[in-house]
Motif scaffolding. Structure first.
Motif, PDB file in Angstrom:
ATOM      1  N   VAL B 258       0.838  -1.205   0.000  1.00  0.00           N
ATOM      2  CA  VAL B 258       0.000   0.000   0.000  1.00  0.00           C
ATOM      3  C   VAL B 258       0.869   1.250   0.000  1.00  0.00           C
ATOM      4  O   VAL B 258       0.656   2.177  -0.793  1.00  0.00           O
ATOM      5  N   VAL B 259       1.887   1.275   0.895  1.00  0.00           N
ATOM      6  CA  VAL B 259       2.779   2.441   0.941  1.00  0.00           C
ATOM      7  C   VAL B 259       3.514   2.587  -0.391  1.00  0.00           C
ATOM      8  O   VAL B 259       3.677   3.692  -0.919  1.00  0.00           O
ATOM      9  N   LEU B 261       2.535   1.603  -3.414  1.00  0.00           N
ATOM     10  CA  LEU B 261       1.641   2.093  -4.467  1.00  0.00           C
ATOM     11  C   LEU B 261       1.318   3.565  -4.256  1.00  0.00           C
ATOM     12  O   LEU B 261       1.205   4.330  -5.215  1.00  0.00           O
ATOM     13  N   ALA B 262       1.187   3.964  -2.965  1.00  0.00           N
ATOM     14  CA  ALA B 262       0.934   5.376  -2.682  1.00  0.00           C
ATOM     15  C   ALA B 262       2.075   6.231  -3.212  1.00  0.00           C
ATOM     16  O   ALA B 262       1.877   7.382  -3.596  1.00  0.00           O
ATOM     17  N   GLY B 263       3.294   5.652  -3.242  1.00  0.00           N
ATOM     18  CA  GLY B 263       4.450   6.372  -3.767  1.00  0.00           C
ATOM     19  C   GLY B 263       4.247   6.800  -5.211  1.00  0.00           C
ATOM     20  O   GLY B 263       4.752   7.848  -5.633  1.00  0.00           O
ATOM     21  N   GLY B 265       1.366   7.681  -6.437  1.00  0.00           N
ATOM     22  CA  GLY B 265       0.500   8.840  -6.348  1.00  0.00           C
ATOM     23  C   GLY B 265       1.258  10.098  -5.958  1.00  0.00           C
ATOM     24  O   GLY B 265       0.951  11.192  -6.415  1.00  0.00           O
ATOM     25  N   TRP B 266       2.276   9.917  -5.091  1.00  0.00           N
ATOM     26  CA  TRP B 266       3.063  11.079  -4.678  1.00  0.00           C
ATOM     27  C   TRP B 266       3.962  11.573  -5.805  1.00  0.00           C
ATOM     28  O   TRP B 266       4.646  12.578  -5.667  1.00  0.00           O
ATOM     29  N   PHE B 270       6.893   3.780  -7.663  1.00  0.00           N
ATOM     30  CA  PHE B 270       6.636   2.706  -6.715  1.00  0.00           C
ATOM     31  C   PHE B 270       7.693   2.706  -5.615  1.00  0.00           C
ATOM     32  O   PHE B 270       8.893   2.782  -5.894  1.00  0.00           O
ATOM     33  N   TYR B 273       9.278   7.415  -1.088  1.00  0.00           N
ATOM     34  CA  TYR B 273       8.649   8.100   0.045  1.00  0.00           C
ATOM     35  C   TYR B 273       8.848   9.600  -0.119  1.00  0.00           C
ATOM     36  O   TYR B 273       9.929  10.029  -0.521  1.00  0.00           O
ATOM     37  N   LEU B 281       7.173   6.617   7.651  1.00  0.00           N
ATOM     38  CA  LEU B 281       6.712   5.563   6.743  1.00  0.00           C
ATOM     39  C   LEU B 281       7.594   4.323   6.847  1.00  0.00           C
ATOM     40  O   LEU B 281       7.101   3.189   6.885  1.00  0.00           O
TER      41      LEU B 281
END
Lengths: 97, 310
Positions: B258-259, B261-263, B265-266, B270, B273, B281
Motif C-alpha cells: 500500500v505504501v 503504491l501510494a508512492g 501517487g506522490w 513505486f 517516500y 513511513l
C-alpha cells in the motif's frame, strides 16, 4: 585513579580467563557428560562474571555497565537451563541404550 | 582487533566447518552448525559489519539452528531411501566442492584494491530518509523492492513447509513438541526469558534506525521467545488455518504494498517516500513487516499441520 582501575581490570579479567581455562580443561578431561557440564557451567559463569566485573571500570557510563551485568545474568540463566536440558538428554540416552 | 586474532578466528571457522561435515551424529552436526554461525558473526564483527553480524547470529545460528534441530529430532532413525553413494561418486562430489571453494578463494584474492564501493553513494542521501544507519536506508529506502521480495520469499517458504503436511490436516495445528511433560528447566526458561526477549527486541527494532539492529533481528528474537513458550507447552502452536495468523502473515507485505503504491501517487514512483514522511513511513513498514516475520519464522520452525485438535 585510572592506574588503579587498569590494575583492577587486568587482575579480574586474568582471573576470569583462568576460570575459563579451568572450565575448558574440565570439559576435556572429565569422564562423562554430567561432570563436563558441571565444569563448564560452574567455571564459565564465574569466569564471565569476573571478566564483566573487570570491564566495568573501563566503561563510559552507568548504563553501559548495566548492559554488561544483564548479559552476565542472562548467560547464567541460559547456561543453567540448557545444561539441565542436556543432562536430561544424556540421561535419557543412557537409559534408552 | 589484531591480525593474530583474525587468523585464530579463521582457523576456528575452518575447523568447525570440517567437524560439521565429518561428524557422524546428526544432532552433533547441527550443534556444530550453530557454533559455526556464532563464529561467523564474530568474523563479520571483525569486518566491521555489525548489522550482518547480528543477522548471522540471529538467523544463521539461531533460527536455522533451531529449524535443523527440530528436523533432526523429527527424522528419528531415518533409513536411507536409496543405495549409499559409491566411492567414485563421493570423490567426485568432494572434487566439485573443492573446485568451487578454490574458485571462490581465487576470486576473493583477485578483487581490485581498493575494492569498488557504494558507501559514498549510500551515505549522501541519508539525511533525506531521516535515518542514521545507512544499512537500514539501503534495506528500506534505496533497495526497498529487494526487502519486499524477501518477505514474499519468506512466505513462500512457509507455504512450502505447510504443504509437506498431510492433506487431511490442512489448516490444523503443527505437531506437539513433546509426548509427555516438558522438563521443568525448559518451563523455567520459557517463563523467565520472554520478558527480557521482548524488551531487547523492542530495543533492537528502535535502535535499527540509527545504529546496527533492525526489524529482522528483533523479529527473530520475538519468534524465538514465542517458540520457547510453545516448546515448554505454555502456549499451543496456533492453527495454521486461523484467520488471525493468516492475517498477521499477510499484514507486512500488504502495508508495504500500500505504501509502495501510494508512492506512485506522490509522483516519484513505486516505493518512493516523500522526504518529510520518509522516517515515519519506514518505521510503519518495519513494524508491519516485523509482525509477519515473527509469525513466519515461528510457524516455519513449528512445522506443517499434523493435528486436527481445535
Amino acid at each position: 585513579m585510572s592506574l588503579v582501575a587498569d590494575l583492577f581490570t587486568v587482575a579480574t579479567v586474568s582471573a576470569g580467563v583462568f576460570f575459563y581455562f579451568a572450565g575448558t580443561v574440565g570439559l576435556l578431561r572429565f569422564p562423562d557428560t554430567l561432570t563436563r557440564l558441571h565444569a563448564l557451567t560452574k567455571a564459565d559463569n564465574l569466569g564471565l562474571g569476573l571478566v564483566v566485573l573487570g570491564l566495568l571500570p573501563q566503561l563510559a557510563g552507568f548504563w553501559a555497565g548495566m548492559k554488561l551485568v544483564v548479559i552476565w545474568g542472562l548467560v547464567q540463566i541460559a547456561s543453567a537451563g540448557t545444561s539441565q536440558l542436556l543432562a536430561g538428554l544424556a540421561k535419557r540416552q543412557e537409559s534408552g541404550e | 582487533m589484531s591480525e593474530p586474532f583474525a587468523l585464530l578466528l579463521t582457523v576456528l571457522v575452518l575447523l568447525t566447518a570440517g567437524w560439521i561435515v565429518t561428524v557422524r551424529e546428526r544432532r552433533a552436526a547441527v550443534l556444530g552448525f550453530i557454533a559455526y554461525g556464532l563464529l561467523l558473526a564474530l568474523v563479520w564483527i571483525r569486518l566491521a559489519a555489525v548489522d550482518v553480524a547480528l543477522t548471522e547470529a540471529a538467523i544463521g545460528g539461531g533460527a536455522t539452528g533451531v529449524l535443523l534441530l527440530r528436523v533432526a529430532a523429527r527424522l528419528g532413525d531415518l533409513r536411507p531411501m536409496s543405495a549409499q553413494p559409491g566411492r567414485m561418486l563421493k570423490w567426485l562430489a568432494g572434487l566439485v566442492c573443492a573446485g568451487v571453494s578454490l574458485a571462490l578463494m581465487a576470486l576473493v584474492l583477485a578483487l581490485p584494491d581498493p575494492a569498488p564501493s557504494l558507501a559514498g553513494a549510500a551515505m549522501e542521501p541519508l539525511a533525506r530518509t531521516g535515518l542514521g544507519n545507512p544499512v537500514t536506508a539501503v534495506l528500506l529506502a534505496y533497495r526497498a523492492l529487494d526487502t519486499f521480495l524477501e518477505i514474499i520469499v519468506l512466505l513462500l517458504a512457509l507455504i512450502g513447509v505447510w504443504s509437506l503436511g498431510p492433506d487431511r490436516f490442512w489448516g490444523g495445528r503443527p505437531a506437539a513438541w513433546y509426548e509427555g511433560t516438558p522438563s521443568s528447566a525448559l518451563t523455567f526458561l520459557a517463563r523467565v526469558l520472554p520478558p527480557f526477549g521482548i524488551v531487547i527486541a523492542g530495543y533492537l527494532f528502535w535502535i535499527g534506525a540509527d545504529e546496527p539492529g533492525g526489524k529482522f533481528q528483533a523479529s527473530t528474537l520475538l519468534a524465538a521467545m514465542w517458540l520457547l513458550t510453545m516448546m515448554a507447552g505454555l502456549v499451543a502452536a496456533p492453527r495454521t488455518g486461523s484467520p488471525a495468523l493468516r492475517g498477521a502473515l499477510a499484514f507486512g507485505p500488504l502495508v508495504f504494498l500500500v505504501v509502495g503504491l501510494a508512492g506512485i501517487g506522490w509522483g516519484e514512483g513505486f516505493l518512493a517516500y516523500p522526504d518529510r514522511f520518509a522516517k515515519p513511513l519506514i518505521l510503519l513498514i518495519e513494524a508491519a513487516l516485523a509482525v509477519s516475520i515473527v509469525a513466519a519464522l515461528a510457524l516455519m520452525v513449528a512445522g506443517p499441520a499434523e493435528r486436527n485438535t481445535p
